[in-house]
Structures are given as structure tokens and as C-alpha cells.
Scaffold this active site. Structure first.
Site, short mmCIF file in Angstrom:
data_model
loop_
_atom_site.label_atom_id
_atom_site.label_comp_id
_atom_site.label_asym_id
_atom_site.label_seq_id
_atom_site.Cartn_x
_atom_site.Cartn_y
_atom_site.Cartn_z
N ARG A 103 8.03 -5.83 7.26
CA ARG A 103 7.29 -5.54 6.04
C ARG A 103 6.96 -6.83 5.30
O ARG A 103 7.81 -7.69 5.16
CB ARG A 103 8.15 -4.66 5.11
CG ARG A 103 8.95 -3.60 5.87
CD ARG A 103 9.98 -2.91 5.00
NE ARG A 103 9.40 -2.19 3.89
CZ ARG A 103 10.11 -1.61 2.93
NH1 ARG A 103 11.44 -1.69 2.95
NH2 ARG A 103 9.51 -0.98 1.94
N HIS A 477 -25.55 -11.94 -30.39
CA HIS A 477 -25.62 -11.04 -31.54
C HIS A 477 -25.20 -9.62 -31.16
O HIS A 477 -24.36 -9.00 -31.80
CB HIS A 477 -27.05 -11.05 -32.09
CG HIS A 477 -27.24 -10.15 -33.28
ND1 HIS A 477 -27.69 -8.85 -33.16
CD2 HIS A 477 -27.00 -10.35 -34.60
CE1 HIS A 477 -27.74 -8.31 -34.37
NE2 HIS A 477 -27.33 -9.19 -35.25
N ASN A 806 -16.27 -19.49 -32.76
CA ASN A 806 -17.47 -19.29 -31.91
C ASN A 806 -18.34 -20.52 -31.98
O ASN A 806 -18.71 -21.11 -30.97
CB ASN A 806 -18.31 -18.10 -32.39
CG ASN A 806 -17.58 -16.79 -32.31
OD1 ASN A 806 -16.52 -16.71 -31.71
ND2 ASN A 806 -18.14 -15.77 -32.92
N CYS A 869 -11.54 -16.96 -37.72
CA CYS A 869 -12.34 -15.73 -37.82
C CYS A 869 -13.39 -15.64 -36.72
O CYS A 869 -14.34 -14.90 -36.83
CB CYS A 869 -12.98 -15.61 -39.19
SG CYS A 869 -14.05 -16.98 -39.58
P1 ADP Z 1 3.90 -1.12 1.20
O1 ADP Z 1 4.06 -2.48 0.62
O2 ADP Z 1 2.52 -0.84 1.69
O3 ADP Z 1 4.50 -0.07 0.34
P2 ADP Z 1 6.29 -0.97 2.78
O4 ADP Z 1 6.81 -2.18 3.46
O5 ADP Z 1 6.98 -0.53 1.56
O6 ADP Z 1 4.73 -1.16 2.56
O7 ADP Z 1 6.32 0.18 3.85
C1 ADP Z 1 5.64 1.37 3.68
C2 ADP Z 1 6.50 2.54 4.02
O8 ADP Z 1 7.04 2.41 5.32
C3 ADP Z 1 7.70 2.70 3.13
O9 ADP Z 1 7.39 3.36 1.96
C4 ADP Z 1 8.60 3.54 3.99
O10 ADP Z 1 8.25 4.89 3.86
C5 ADP Z 1 8.29 3.06 5.37
N1 ADP Z 1 9.33 2.12 5.80
C6 ADP Z 1 9.36 0.79 5.67
N2 ADP Z 1 10.51 0.29 6.16
C7 ADP Z 1 11.25 1.35 6.59
C8 ADP Z 1 12.53 1.50 7.20
N3 ADP Z 1 13.31 0.45 7.43
N4 ADP Z 1 12.93 2.74 7.49
C9 ADP Z 1 12.13 3.81 7.24
N5 ADP Z 1 10.91 3.72 6.69
C10 ADP Z 1 10.46 2.51 6.37
MG MG Z 2 6.14 0.19 -0.23
#
Ligand code: ADP
Ligand code: MG
Ligand code: MG
Length: 921
Positions: A103, A477, A806, A869
Site C-alpha cells: 500500500r 469593480h 488593493n 481596509c
Molecule cells: P487507499 O489509500 O486507496 O485507501 P489502502 O492501502 O487503504 O488504499 O487499501 C485499500 C483497501 O484495501 C483497504 O481499505 C482494505 O480494505 C484493503 N486492504 C489493504 N491492506 C489490507 C490487508 N493487509 N488486509 C486486508 N485488506 C487490506
Molecule cells: Mg485506505
């Protein structure tokens, strides 16, 4: 090689023990998501184990042209092995595999960054292992096909539609409506099809590491999967979408994004599993209730993707298998609010009845919700009033004070311009002020469409629902007046070519021609024009705004404070003054007297300027004196016991005269019609005089205090009117009027000296006539750099200073405020020559002039008052700088911005008290 730590561990291991190496304060190292995952672990919430790779690693990788910094891969490898040990599972294990999500998470929430990849680690072998472990082939094949789909799309850039189409076809063939209804076998088949799509669309030249037996294959080594996924997240920091978003939102390019690698929790393991998103309070209205949605037997983005109908979070406890998780979630809501002292949003997954937290952050909310939540949290003892006041975004208050386009309406933009005055309006197009007045009189709402407005248009602007100009900037204006009236205005819509005589307008780039009576909608908050009627919505004003503003007032005006932050209003008539008192203005910081010369009185002032006959002039002056005195009587009554700063006549004279071109056309018509020679001679003489008054640069010409030396009778008449009104109210009505006279556009101390002498003479005369004591200060309006630079000299004869920022911006930059904003400021902003439009947010050079002048003034008179102002008096960022850096005592702004200024002033005061800025006073 750097010895900084690149990987931070977090989360629960298989035995339930927790590790936390990060914290929410480490936003810039771990990104928002990573920092808060760590924080949730710190406060004992269940988070699946994982690790975060730092933002700095991303920046090093990215600046080196996508090359890994030395040692980084080894450290990640080590962290992966460690995660395997913690979870008691190995990536790719054919018996019991570990699966992870990869992520992204930057220090600021950023759409446009790479999406998340779930179920990484699945291979043909580990899929079989997972089936053996779980006995749930449906779940495993579903997870695998999701993984191939996400990995292909997100990491390898294969078109996601290819997979969606294959999925849709599978559903059709199987005769089912949702993906979840597909059988395990059908999902297994899909895995094969997805892999084929992958191999067809990934290039072996770009990815030699994926070549197996001479052709591209879906990677069966989880460490290759992981490396590619991390590299894709890092790479996405510099992708076009992300760069555009950062630019638009002022986020620096050198922050980088973190990567979170985390053990999967499975929400798709049958009816005892679920996934969802929630807010700890209602983000739309702020109500203290749970808000959100979930889906049983689903994973990840299914909830927001809208593929299946989600269930409201309140229903979670009604599912027996999920009851325990629902109770835990309820408890966690409390813990989160108590910990973050704010409304949070969360993402969670329930795996076989066990709740896992996957994300939390402070939740976004509407203005209405922001107020309500802040107030209720004070009542609940979660936060103090200062925090509540600090938390409301002043700019967001605009949402509450003006109607807006209904966001559910489909809107096709016809043309764009500057968002000059907030709010939206719908009405018939009219091309002249007279037509606007006529339409309004018949009850037909209208939008006044002009090339540019001038003081003559005031009646039409009042009559119209909104104003649209094809020329002029945010301090033109039209913009200034519209903001003052609280009317929506879109300025500088250059695509609209108006033919006012023909009563039509062509819209460049389209084949649309607007005719009088056509319905259009404008949104001055966004700066857009739409053909036809867009439905409007108004946010209901609740008492919450008043509560927050009362707290703001307590802070900025705190008793005993050596430097209270005052808020005044720019108001030219009793109605606006009354309106502004309702909005909480303390006094009038600017009363522009020239608006008192419009309407019927315009003829008078024209006669005065154009006539050589002293008797005519004296007669005109007497009549102007009578009407102006009447104006001030009304004004001072409304503003009893409150200061009213009256600015002497200021604008270039041509604003009161007929436009010479129009007069010429009229003359020609009268000649053609054979009008009597006497009339024609009169018209010709008038035209000559008007031509004689023409100036090359009227804004740098005969205006401001200069008028007072060319036509001394005019300002003296005004001072007499001010003094007489005040004297009459004192003597006859027992009121306490507090007028102050302000001399505009002073450049020289000598101008102030002479003006003050004559003003005081008139004031003394009037005091004598009425037999009352009059104490009317005479101050200077500083709007020229020379005045600021010599402010100590001017201060000798000025009772107060007020900065007209201004004009000061215009004269400091040498930018014409009527042209610069439509001609080149947008290009300057685009090319990063300027960070902000200096007419909107005060420039640091202009600010320094103000600061210097305040300091010089006080060096002469320690207790001198300093106000602002200009339009900056209603801009939150400028308000903070003007109080905290320049050290002014008050800002004055248009009535509708008074609530915003009260809030921004309180926030400025809190910042100053927190030591964020230092002021030597
Ligand atoms: P975003 O930034 O788009 O929210 P995320 O990294 O939060 O992306 O991931 C989106 C979704 O993926 C999360 O809301 C979750 O539902 C799912 N997700 C992410 N990591 C996990 C994990 N380790 N286990 C289960 N679901 C996950
Ligand atoms: Mg998320
Ligand atoms: Mg000015």
C-alpha cells in the site's frame, strides 16, 4: 551509504504480540497511513503485522532515476523475513503461505498515487497450499484472480478493462449477477484467463525478469512480485496524475511516499467475514452517530467500488457472526476519538469474526459538520474552545453563507472565469443595468452580463442575482462590489464576447450565442458559467456558527490583552452597516463616500465638475451637503458608539462623467435629428470638457487627495456633512457618533498637513455652530509605497493609519489591478513566478511596507491605530500575516466576509500566543 533506518515494523504477530516502531508524529517518514497504522498499534488496537518503508527511501530511489539506494533492498529483504517469522508463515509457501498487501501512503492524502495491491504472494503453488490450509477453494481462487488483476493493472500498467470484460463475460456465461456468486471452478478458470491476459500484454523487453522458457509468465516468485510492487509505488510518486495533484494542492515534490507491506486479513472468507469503511461521526452533518458501510464476504475496495449493495454500519451488530466484531468496533470508535481528539475515518476487515483495523485518519467533513463536531467535542470535554476555533477552516465558512450548485446535478461548463465572489445564481441574461432593474421589477431573476462594470452599474448589480463580466480581475469593480453585496460574481470570462448593443454574446470555442432572456447559471465559488438552470442548495445556518464565532471573539478580544485583534466592515450605506453588525463587525473601517454620489446625485456632481459658473457650483454644493449630511445621520445612528471611518472622495473623476464615446454617439444622433443649435452647442461644450479631463492612466491620475487640491470645495463639503451629522446626533438625540475622517492616496506628509488643517477648521466651525464638542480624528489612508516609506513624517499629522492594500499592491508591483488578473497573473502563477495572486493574498513585499509603516508610525505616536481596509482584510492567510507580522490593530472587510475574518483573527491570535510568530510591540 546512509545509516538511516529505512524500515519500521508494526502490528500483531501470530501470537497476538504487538510491535510498534513508529508513531503518528512520524508522518513525514512513514506517510499518513504508515504513521497511523503504527499509532493504532501503540494504543493497542488490532492491526495485522507489517512494515513501512520510509518516504526518504522513495525520494532517494526516485532522484537516482529509479535506482535502489545501497543496502535498501537488503533491509527490506530482512524485514520480509522478519515478518514471516512474526506471522509464522512464509511467502509462497506451498503449505501455508503468507499473503501481504502493498500500500502506498504519502505524508498528505493523495489521489493519483498508486493503488493498493492485495493478496501478494499468491502463486500456483501457494494457492494450492492456501486451499489445503483453509479448505476454502472459492476464497482462494477469488483472492488469486483479484491479485492477478490488481498486479497487472496497478504494477504493470495493463488495461484493467481487459480483466473486467473477462469477468463480466464469466458472469454472463454462468448466469449470475455478482462476482461472489461465481463457483470456485469458475474462479479457477478465471485465474487461467487472467494469467493469459497478463502474458499477452506485458512486454518481455521491459521486464526480462519475468521471462520463463522464452516467454513472459506471471511471476511465480513472491519476492519478484514484492520488488516490482514496491518499485511501482515508488515510481508512482512522479507519475503525471500525482504531479498535477501536488501542484494544484501546493504539496512539495520532494516528500516521497512510503510503502506499507502488511499481512492480509481476509474479509472474503465466507459469511463470518466482512470489510468496511466508517466514520466515528456523521461527516455530512456532524451528528454523533456511526456512519459507514460494510459488505459481508468481500475484500478491499468492494465497498467503495459500488459493485454490490453495501449495508449501513449500524446493521453490523445484527449479524450474529459479526456481533463480537461490532462491539469491538464500537469500543474502538471511542478509543480513536479519545486518542485523536477528533472525528476519524477508518477502514476495517473482519476475518472469521475477528476485527482488524487497516487504516485511520482524521476524517474530512462539511462545514456544517465541522462546526457541530467541534462544539460537541468541547461539550464532551474532548477538546478545549481554542482547539475548536483552530479547527474550523475559515474558507470553508463560505459554504455556509452562500447558496451553491447542487452537487448531485450534472453540470456542463460553458465557460470559465475567475471565482470573484462566492455563491451561485440562476437567471435570465441581461446586458445592461437598466434591463436588470426592469427584469427585477417584474420579478424575473437575472444575471447581469457586462464587459466590465463601473459605478453606474450599481443599481443593476443590486437588482441582479449575480454578475458576470468578460473582463477584469478579482479586485475589479465588479468583484469588489459583488463581494460587498454578497452577490455571486464570475469575472474575466474571456471566452464571452459581448455585443451589448445587439444584446447578445458569443461564447468562443462553442457555437453558443447568448441572447437577452436566455437562462444561465453562474457559480462564483468555482468561477464557472453554465447554460440553463442548475438547481441550487443553501446550507442551513445553525446556531453552531454563532457559537464558534463567539468563542473566536473571546480569543481575539480577550480582556486585558495588550493587542486585541479587531474586525471592522467596509460599508457605504446603513443597510450594509446593519447587516454587518449582525455578522459581528465592531465598527466601520471604510465608508466610501463616492457611492453616495450615484443615482440622482450623479447629475449634481457632473454639474459641479463641468460648470464654470460659481453660482451653479455653490448651489450644487449646498444640495450635496444636504443629502450627504442625511446619509451620515442614518449611518451614524446605526453605528452609534462605534467608529465609522469616512474616506473622502477618492476615484478618478471620469467615473462620474459620461463616457465620451457614448456622448459622441448621442451628439451625432441629435445632429442628425436636427436638434436646435443651442442644445447641440451645449452637448459639444460638454464633450470638450469631458475630453479635456481624459487621462492616460486614471488610476495614477487626478484622484484621492489630489482631488482635494484641485476641487477643495468637495472634500470640505464632505467633512462638513460628517461633522454636522455628528453634531446634530449629539445635540438632538443624545447619541455617541464616532466618525473619523480618512484622507486617501496620500504620498506626501505635506498633503496630510494641509488637509488636516482645513478639515479641523471645518470641524471646529461646525462644533461652534451646534454648541457641542466634536472630536473627529483625521487620519491617512496609506496606499502608496512613498507614504509607507515616509510614514514617520506623515504620522506627525495623522491621527490613525489605514492601509488600502488593493492600491498598495497595485502601486508596489506596478500591476494594474483591472488588467493584470486577466492578462498575465494566471501565466505568472502557472510558471511559478508567483505563488499566489497578490491581489488575493497579501504579498510579502507589500506586507513589509505595511509592517514598516506601522513601526514608523508608532515610533512617532506609540498608541496610533493601524487598520487594513483592502480586500486582504477578508482573506484568512492575509489576515494572519497582517496581524501577526505587520502588527495592525484591525482588518476591515466586506459584510459577508466578517464571520470569516472573526475566525481567522482568532486563529491568528492563537498562533501568535503559541509563539509561532514574534512581534515586537
Ligand atoms: P487507499 O489509500 O486507496 O485507501 P489502502 O492501502 O487503504 O488504499 O487499501 C485499500 C483497501 O484495501 C483497504 O481499505 C482494505 O480494505 C484493503 N486492504 C489493504 N491492506 C489490507 C490487508 N493487509 N488486509 C486486508 N485488506 C487490506
Ligand atoms: Mg485506505
Ligand atoms: Mg485606494
Amino acid at each position: 551509504m546512509s545509516d538511516t533506518k529505512r524500515v519500521y515494523r508494526f502490528g500483531s504477530d501470530a501470537g497476538g504480540a504487538d510491535i510498534t516502531e513508529g508513531a503518528s508524529s512520524m508522518n513525514y517518514t512513514l506517510g499518513g497511513k504508515g504513521a497511523n497504522l503504527a499509532e493504532m498499534c501503540r494504543i493497542g488496537l488490532p492491526v495485522p503485522g507489517g512494515y513501512t518503508i520510509t518516504c526518504q527511501t522513495c525520494m532517494e530511489y526516485s532522484s537516482a532515476g529509479n535506482v535502489w539506494p545501497e543496502g535498501a533492498l537488503a533491509e527490506i529483504e530482512e524485514a520480509t523475513r522478519d515478518l514471516e517469522a512474526r506471522m509464522g508463515k512464509r511467502l509462497g509457501d506451498p503449505q501455508d503461505p503468507l499473503l501481504v498487501s502493498v500500500r502506498s501512503g504519502a505524508p498528505f492524502s493523495m489521489p493519483g498515487m498508486m493503488d493498493t495491491v492485495l493478496n501478494l504472494g499468491l502463486t500456483d503453488a501457494s494457492a494450492e497450499g492456501l486451499i489445503a490450509q483453509t479448505g476454502a477453494p472459492h476464497f482462494v481462487w477469488d483472492s488469486y484472480r483479484r491479485f492477478i488483476q490488481m498486479f497487472s493493472d496497478v504494477v504493470m500498467g495493463v488495461d484493467g478493462d481487459l480483466f473486467e470484460n473477462a469477468l463480466t463475460e464469466k458472469r454472463l456465461v454462468a448466469g449470475v449477477k455478482t462476482d461472489a456468486e461465481l463457483s470456485a471452478d469458475e474462479l479457477h478458470e478465471l485465474v487461467g484467463e487472467f494469467k493469459r491476459i497478463f502474458c499477452e500484454h506485458v512486454s518481455g523487453e521491459e521486464h526480462p525478469e519475468l521471462i520463463q522458457n522464452g516467454a513472459v509468465a506471471f511471476p511465480q516468485d513472491p519476492s519478484i512480485q514484492l520488488k516490482l510492487a514496491i518499485e511501482a509505488v515508488f515510481g508512482s510518486w512522479m507519475n503525471e496524475r500525482a504531479c498535477i495533484y501536488r501542484k494544484a494542492n501546493g504539496i512539495p515534490d520532494d516528500l516521497g511516499t512510503a510503502v506499507n507491506v502488511q499481512a492480509m486479513a481476509y474479509g472474503n472468507k465466507g459469511e463470518t467475514s466482512a470489510t468496511g469503511v466508517a466514520f466515528t461521526r456523521n461527516p455530512a452533518n456532524g451528528a454523533r452517530e456511526r456512519y459507514g458501510d460494510f459488505l459481508v464476504n468481500a475484500q478491499g475496495e468492494d465497498v467503495v467500488a459500488g459493485i454490490r449493495n453495501t449495508v449501513p454500519i449500524q446493521k453490523l451488530a445484527e449479524y450474529p457472526a459479526l456481533k463480537q466484531a461490532a462491539d469491538d468496533l464500537e469500543r474502538i470508535f471511542q478509543i480513536l476519538e479519545n486518542h485523536f481528539h477528533d472525528m476519524c475515518d477508518i477502514e476495517f476487515t473482519i476475518e472469521q469474526g475477528k476485527l482488524w483495523m487497516l487504516q485511520t485518519r482524521v476524517g474530512k467533513r462539511t462545514a456544517t459538520a465541522a462546526l457541530r463536531i467541534a462544539i460537541e467535542m468541547v461539550e464532551e470535554g474532548l477538546i478545549d474552545k481554542e482547539t475548536a476555533v483552530r479547527r474550523i477552516d475559515p474558507a470553508q465558512l463560505d459554504q455556509l453563507l452562500h447558496p451553491q450548485f447542487d452537487t448531485s446535478a450534472k453540470v456542463e461548463v460553458l465557460a470559465r472565469g475567475l471565482n470573484a465572489s462566492p455563491g451561485a445564481a440562476v437567471g435570465e441574461v441581461v446586458f445592461s443595468s437598466d434591463d436588470a432593474v426592469a427584469a427585477a421589477a417584474e420579478g424575473r431573476p437575472c444575471i447581469l452580463v457586462r464587459w466590465e462594470t463601473n459605478p453606474d452599474d450599481l443599481k443593476g448589480m443590486v437588482a441582479a442575482e449575480g454578475i458576470l463580466t468578460s473582463h477584469g480581475g478579482k479586485t475589479s469593480h465588479a468583484a469588489v462590489i459583488a463581494r460587498g453585496m454578497g452577490a455571486p460574481c464570475v469575472c474575466g470570462v474571456e471566452a464571452i464576447h459581448i455585443d451589448a448593443a445587439a444584446k447578445e454574446a458569443r461564447v468562443a470555442g462553442t457555437d453558443v450565442v447568448l441572447h437577452e432572456g436566455d437562462i444561465i447559471s453562474i457559480d462564483g465559488t468555482q468561477g464557472i458559467v453554465v447554460l440553463g438552470a442548475v438547481p441550487l442548495v443553501s446550507v442551513e445556518l445553525t446556531g453552531d456558527l454563532e457559537t464558534i464565532l463567539t468563542w473566536a471573539d473571546e480569543i481575539r478580544l480577550e480582556a486585558g490583552s495588550t493587542h486585541p485583534y479587531h474586525v471592522r466592515v467596509n460599508a457605504d450605506n446603513p443597510e450594509d452597516a446593519e447587516l454587518a453588525l449582525g455578522f459581528g463587525a465592531e465598527a466601520i473601517g471604510l465608508c466610501r463616500t463616492e457611492h453616495m454620489f450615484l443615482g440622482d446625485r450623479k447629475q449634481l456632481i457632473q454639474d459641479f465638475i463641468l460648470s464654470d459658473d460659481t453660482r451653479v457650483r455653490e448651489d450644487v454644493l449646498a444640495r450635496l451637503l444636504a443629502v450627504q449630511t442625511e446619509d451620515f445621520l442614518k449611518m451614524f445612528r446605526v453605528m452609534d458608539n462605534r467608529e465609522v471611518v469616512v474616506r473622502l472622495i477618492d476615484p478618478p473623476l471620469h467615473e462620474f462623467l459620461d463616457a465620451p464615446r457614448e456622448l459622441e454617439v448621442y451628439l451625432t444622433k441629435r445632429e442628425a435629428a436636427g436638434a436646435p443649435e443651442e442644445e447641440l452647442a451645449g452637448l459639444r461644450a460638454r464633450l470638450r470638457r469631458i475630453d479635456g479631463m481624459a487621462e492616460m492612466n486614471p488610476m495614477l491620475g487626478l484622484r484621492g487627495v489630489r482631488l482635494s487640491f484641485v476641487f477643495p470645495e468637495l472634500p470640505l463639503m464632505q467633512v462638513r456633512a460628517v461633522a454636522s451629522a455628528a453634531a446634530a446626533l449629539i445635540r438632538d438625540e443624545g447619541l455617541v457618533p464616532k466618525p473619523e475622517v480618512m484622507v486617501p492616496l496620500v504620498a506626501l506628509a505635506s498633503e496630510q498637513v494641509q488637509m488636516r488643517a482645513v478639515c479641523e477648521q471645518v470641524i471646529d466651525e461646525v462644533a461652534g455652530e451646534y454648541g457641542v464638542a466634536l472630536d473627529i480624528p483625521v487620519g491617512t489612508m496609506l496606499e502608496l509605497p512613498r507614504a509607507c516609506i515616509t510614514a514617520d513624517e506623515i504620522a506627525q499629522d495623522a491621527d490613525f493609519f489605514c492601509f488600502g492594500t488593493n492600491d498598495l499592491t497595485q502601486t508596489t508591483f506596478g500591476f494594474s489591478r483591472d488588467d493584470a488578473e486577466s492578462k498575465f497573473i494566471p501565466i505568472y502563477l502557472h510558471k511559478k513566478l508567483l505563488d499566489v495572486n497578490p491581489f488575493e493574498t497579501i504579498d510579502k513585499g507589500v506586507l513589509e511596507l505595511v509592517r514598516m509603516a506601522v513601526e514608523k508610525g508608532r515610533s512617532v505616536k506609540a498608541d496610533m491605530h493601524n487598520g487594513v481596509c483592502g480586500e486582504h482584510g477578508g482573506d484568512p492567510a492575509s489576515i494572519k500575516a497582517l496581524f501577526n507580522v505587520a502588527g495592525v490593530d484591525y482588518v476591515s472587510c466586506s459584510p459577508y466576509r466578517v464571520p470569516i475574518a472573526r475566525l481567522a483573527a482568532a486563529q491568528a491570535k492563537l498562533e501568535a500566543e503559541a509563539g509561532a510568530v514574534h512581534l515586537d510591540r
